[in-house]
Motif scaffolding. Structure first.
Motif, mmCIF file in Angstrom:
data_model
loop_
_atom_site.group_PDB
_atom_site.id
_atom_site.type_symbol
_atom_site.label_atom_id
_atom_site.label_comp_id
_atom_site.label_asym_id
_atom_site.label_seq_id
_atom_site.Cartn_x
_atom_site.Cartn_y
_atom_site.Cartn_z
ATOM 1 N N ARG A 2 0.831 -1.203 0.000
ATOM 2 C CA ARG A 2 0.000 0.000 0.000
ATOM 3 C C ARG A 2 0.870 1.260 0.000
ATOM 4 N NH1 ARG A 2 -3.999 -2.177 -2.001
ATOM 5 N NH2 ARG A 2 -4.588 -4.074 -0.968
ATOM 6 N N GLY A 3 0.322 2.323 -0.552
ATOM 7 C CA GLY A 3 1.038 3.592 -0.620
ATOM 8 C C GLY A 3 1.504 4.085 0.735
ATOM 9 N N LYS A 4 0.672 3.906 1.749
ATOM 10 C CA LYS A 4 1.019 4.402 3.086
ATOM 11 C C LYS A 4 2.246 3.707 3.669
ATOM 12 C CE LYS A 4 -2.263 1.433 5.565
ATOM 13 N NZ LYS A 4 -3.479 1.465 6.381
ATOM 14 N N GLU A 5 2.594 2.543 3.136
ATOM 15 C CA GLU A 5 3.736 1.793 3.644
ATOM 16 C C GLU A 5 5.074 2.371 3.182
ATOM 17 O OE1 GLU A 5 3.263 -2.516 3.169
ATOM 18 O OE2 GLU A 5 1.120 -2.130 2.878
ATOM 19 N N ILE A 6 5.080 3.066 2.054
ATOM 20 C CA ILE A 6 6.366 3.561 1.527
ATOM 21 C C ILE A 6 6.388 5.065 1.263
ATOM 22 C CG2 ILE A 6 6.903 1.322 0.506
ATOM 23 C CD1 ILE A 6 6.309 2.597 -2.252
ATOM 24 N N MET A 7 5.273 5.740 1.455
ATOM 25 C CA MET A 7 5.191 7.182 1.174
ATOM 26 C C MET A 7 6.090 7.977 2.124
ATOM 27 S SD MET A 7 1.519 8.189 2.791
ATOM 28 C CE MET A 7 1.281 8.222 4.565
ATOM 29 N N SER A 8 6.422 9.166 1.716
ATOM 30 C CA SER A 8 7.136 10.109 2.571
ATOM 31 C C SER A 8 6.100 10.803 3.441
ATOM 32 C CB SER A 8 7.877 11.150 1.734
ATOM 33 O OG SER A 8 8.812 10.523 0.897
ATOM 34 N N ARG A 9 6.290 10.735 4.749
ATOM 35 C CA ARG A 9 5.335 11.329 5.684
ATOM 36 C C ARG A 9 5.767 12.714 6.150
ATOM 37 N NH1 ARG A 9 1.939 7.235 7.612
ATOM 38 N NH2 ARG A 9 2.657 5.163 7.028
ATOM 39 N N LYS A 10 7.047 12.991 6.048
ATOM 40 C CA LYS A 10 7.569 14.290 6.471
ATOM 41 C C LYS A 10 7.294 15.286 5.344
ATOM 42 C CE LYS A 10 11.685 16.441 8.329
ATOM 43 N NZ LYS A 10 13.110 16.277 8.605
#
Length: 163
Positions: A2-10
């Motif tokens: 899923r996108g949330k697993e590898i996305m940049s959160r900062k």
């Protein structure tokens, strides 16, 4: 995956009324290529390094860096941003995201949880997973046929040519 697993959160972001020179400075200092543009807490656009390049083309006619900086300070990000932003849900499949980026020739997708911006998924995030072999044993098959070479880049994972 899923996108949330590898996305940049900062996240770094700007407001629609900020000067384009601020976007330029922030991209250089933070070494990023995409900035979400917000208005009253809502995602309304995105500015990329390509947008900055296009805005600065007028200055490529031999003007000084100082003149270019003055010019960029007179332009608002809202004037050059892409306002028809293509986004994905945080639970979207990474393969689907890669196909969207490839077919639309874009380098990043803002990731949403409902209407809230929670991250950015970029080409670099996807390549980092491929190159690092992270994301499980199925990564070698996950991306075959999902992407086209954007920068004529060839990535080899486990000896398999992906692009």
């Amino acid at each position: 995956m899923r996108g949330k697993e590898i996305m940049s959160r900062k996240l770094e972001y700007l407001n629609v009324s900020d000067a384009l020179s601020l976007a330029d400075d922030l991209m250089v200092i933070r070494r990023i290529r995409h900035l979400p543009i917000m208005d009253n807490g809502e995602l309304v656009g995105i500015v990329s390094d390509r947008d900055l390049l296009q805005a600065g083309l007028a200055m490529a006619m031999g003007f000084s860096k100082r003149t270019e900086e003055r010019f960029l300070s007179t332009v608002l990000v809202g004037e050059v941003m892409t306002s028809d932003v293509i986004t994905i849900d945080q639970n979207a499949d990474v393969k689907k995201a890669a196909r969207i980026m490839s077919s639309r020739n874009i380098g990043c997708l803002p990731v949403l949880a409902g209407v809230k911006l929670v991250g950015l998924l970029s080409e670099s995030d996807i390549l980092r997973v491929i190159a690092g072999g992270g994301g499980g044993a199925n990564m070698k098959t996950l991306f075959i046929g999902a992407c086209t070479p954007i920068y004529m880049l060839q990535v080899k994972v486990l000896g398999i040519r992906l692009f």
